[in-house]
Scaffold this motif. Structure first.
Motif, short mmCIF file in Angstrom:
data_model
loop_
_atom_site.label_atom_id
_atom_site.label_comp_id
_atom_site.label_asym_id
_atom_site.label_seq_id
_atom_site.Cartn_x
_atom_site.Cartn_y
_atom_site.Cartn_z
N LYS A 1 19.33 38.60 31.09
CA LYS A 1 18.23 38.07 30.33
C LYS A 1 17.20 39.04 30.59
N MET A 2 17.16 40.06 31.18
CA MET A 2 16.06 41.07 31.95
C MET A 2 15.58 41.79 30.51
N SER A 3 14.56 41.56 30.01
CA SER A 3 13.92 42.50 28.72
C SER A 3 13.54 43.88 29.05
N THR A 4 13.99 44.55 28.07
CA THR A 4 13.46 46.07 28.13
C THR A 4 12.03 46.07 27.99
N GLY A 5 11.59 47.18 28.28
CA GLY A 5 9.95 47.32 28.43
C GLY A 5 9.42 47.00 29.99
N TRP A 6 10.27 46.78 30.99
CA TRP A 6 9.86 46.85 32.07
C TRP A 6 9.23 47.86 32.70
N VAL A 7 8.18 47.84 33.20
CA VAL A 7 7.39 48.79 33.82
C VAL A 7 8.04 49.54 35.02
N ASP A 8 7.84 50.67 35.22
CA ASP A 8 8.46 51.40 36.32
C ASP A 8 7.69 51.44 37.56
N VAL A 14 3.35 41.32 35.80
CA VAL A 14 4.19 41.11 34.56
C VAL A 14 4.19 39.65 34.21
N TRP A 15 4.75 39.29 33.06
CA TRP A 15 4.87 38.06 32.56
C TRP A 15 6.30 37.83 33.09
N LEU A 16 6.47 36.55 33.75
CA LEU A 16 7.78 35.86 34.12
C LEU A 16 8.21 34.36 33.54
N SER A 17 9.10 34.37 33.03
CA SER A 17 9.80 33.20 32.26
C SER A 17 11.09 32.71 32.91
N ARG A 18 10.91 31.60 33.39
CA ARG A 18 12.10 30.79 34.14
C ARG A 18 12.95 29.99 33.34
N SER A 19 11.98 29.75 32.15
CA SER A 19 12.60 28.75 31.04
C SER A 19 12.22 29.17 29.59
N LEU A 50 17.66 38.47 38.46
CA LEU A 50 17.30 39.05 37.12
C LEU A 50 18.04 38.28 36.13
N ALA A 51 19.21 37.79 36.11
CA ALA A 51 20.08 37.03 35.11
C ALA A 51 19.40 35.79 34.92
N ASP A 52 18.72 35.15 35.79
CA ASP A 52 18.18 33.84 35.67
C ASP A 52 16.82 33.78 34.86
N VAL A 53 16.13 35.06 34.99
CA VAL A 53 14.65 34.99 34.39
C VAL A 53 14.44 36.16 33.43
N SER A 54 13.36 36.20 32.52
CA SER A 54 12.91 36.97 31.79
C SER A 54 11.86 37.61 32.34
N VAL A 55 11.50 39.04 32.23
CA VAL A 55 10.31 39.78 32.83
C VAL A 55 9.96 40.49 31.80
N LEU A 56 8.77 40.62 31.26
CA LEU A 56 8.00 41.62 30.63
C LEU A 56 6.80 42.22 31.16
N PRO A 57 6.27 43.33 30.67
CA PRO A 57 5.15 43.82 31.38
C PRO A 57 4.10 43.14 30.74
N ARG A 58 2.93 43.04 31.57
CA ARG A 58 1.60 42.26 31.27
C ARG A 58 0.61 43.62 31.08
N ASN A 59 -0.49 43.05 30.32
CA ASN A 59 -1.60 44.10 30.15
C ASN A 59 -2.45 44.15 31.33
N PRO A 60 -3.21 45.12 31.74
CA PRO A 60 -4.03 45.29 32.57
C PRO A 60 -5.12 44.42 32.50
N PRO A 61 -5.85 44.02 33.38
CA PRO A 61 -6.94 42.94 33.27
C PRO A 61 -8.16 43.45 32.36
N HIS A 62 -8.59 44.61 32.08
CA HIS A 62 -9.58 45.07 31.14
C HIS A 62 -8.92 44.74 29.83
N LEU A 63 -7.69 44.45 29.53
CA LEU A 63 -7.32 44.13 28.22
C LEU A 63 -7.06 42.68 27.99
#
Length: 150
Positions: A1-8, A14-19, A50-63
């Motif tokens: 379920k891990m999404s592409t676009g993960w920051v290195d 990050v944004w995390l989705s458990r459901s 990682l198989a149980d959640v989705s993780v996506l990068p989050r914008n920096p605070p200034h955005l």
């Protein structure tokens, strides 16, 4: 379920989705091929598969503020980032019900009266802005997204 676009970055916002479709902003402090360690919104550390959640990068605070009127200015244009921006703009004291995404206008029904949203002076200012655009007035300040701008 891990999404592409993960920051290195070893530690990243990050944004995390458990459901499905429920996102929370967290700090990812470590990840492996199968796990991510996060610090949640109350400061607690958790290790998640990682198989149980989705993780996506989050914008920096200034955005992540009301002044981002056009979503193309976001560094990460993913579902939770868009929804968060729309929510912040909508919940502002003076509800910002219109947001742009390039040439696309997003409108949120405020379900309440928003004073001066459709008054004559506002309509006139957008009509004048349109005429300035036609004359290619480079000094004219752009007006915020609005149905009158379409």
């Amino acid at each position: 379920k891990m999404s592409t676009g993960w920051v290195d970055d070893a530690s990243a916002r990050v944004w995390l989705s458990r459901s499905r479709d429920q996102w929370e902003g967290v700090q990812a402090v470590h990840r492996s091929d199968s796990e991510v360690q996060i610090v949640n919104t109350v400061g607690e550390s958790e290790t998640l598969q990682l198989a149980d959640v989705s993780v996506l990068p989050r914008n920096p605070p200034h955005l992540e503020h009301l002044e981002v009127q056009d979503l193309v200015h976001l560094q990460f244009l993913n579902a939770p980032s868009i929804l968060y921006n729309l929510k912040m703009r909508f919940e502002a004291e003076e509800a910002q019900v219109y947001t742009a995404t390039g040439p696309i206008l997003i409108a949120i029904n405020p379900w309440r009266d928003v004073p001066l949203l459709y008054d004559r002076p506002r309509m006139d200012s957008y009509a004048e802005s349109y005429l300035r655009d036609l004359s290619r007035d480079a000094d004219a300040l752009p007006l915020p997204p609005h149905i009158f701008k379409v």
